[in-house]
Write an enzyme that holds these catalytic residues in place. Structure first.
Site: not given
Ligand code: IMP
Length: 157
Positions: A26, A81-82, A85, A87, A89, A113, A141, A147
């Site tokens: 991403g 990072e993209d 969310d 957290g 990952t 987020k 995505d 994307r």
């Protein structure tokens, strides 16, 4: 926004040995735009961890699909990072990167987020804060679609 982040990163890491680690897939457009605005030399590497499948919810268990190739021991590392969310990952990726004994690991994310955070992660550089909707485009995505869209859009599910 990207220029502002790049200027801050360039100032903060001036004279240091910085390795940017793009979190695939991403972040690839964001990273490409970001590095072209930096005014300091950097090295680039990528990692990829599986998080979401074809769903919009994190599955919680994380698998490494691609690890770092560069030697980051003793280096300053900035993970790009993209979206952060829950957290989960980026927390996992920070711990993975720390295992190589870099000098530092910090995080830059295009979108934060924050409302959905489940684990505490320090984020040094944030492009935008976002709420609960699902976002696509500019590298982001939904089930590998969208994307390529040049801007970020809310997906109506
Ligand atoms: P986390 O582990 O819950 O923080 O999820 C982070 C990853 O989920 C990001 O790197 C994205 O790949 C993906 N993700 C989370 N929210 C979105 C979204 O709104 N659009 C696209 N991908 C997302």
């Amino acid at each position: 926004m990207v220029l502002d982040l790049a200027q801050r990163i360039s100032a903060d890491y001036k004279g240091r040995d910085l390795v940017l680690i793009g979190v695939l897939k991403g972040s690839f457009i964001f990273l490409s735009d970001l590095i072209r605005q930096l005014t300091i030399p950097v090295k680039i590497d990528f990692v990829q961890a599986s998080s979401y499948g074809n769903d919009t919810q994190s599955c919680g268990s994380i698998r490494l699909l691609k690890g770092v190739d560069l030697n980051i021991r003793g280096k300053d590392v900035l993970a790009v990072e993209d979206i952060v969310d829950t957290g989960l990952t980026i927390r996992w990726i920070i711990d993975y990167l720390m295992s190589f004994q870099p000098r530092s690991v910090t995080v830059c994310t295009l979108i934060d987020k924050q409302e959905r955070r489940e684990v505490d992660v320090p984020i040094a550089y944030t492009g935008h804060a976002a709420g609960r909707g699902f976002l696509v485009g500019y590298g982001l995505d939904y089930a590998e679609q969208y994307r390529h869209l040049p801007e970020i859009y809310h997906l109506n599910l």
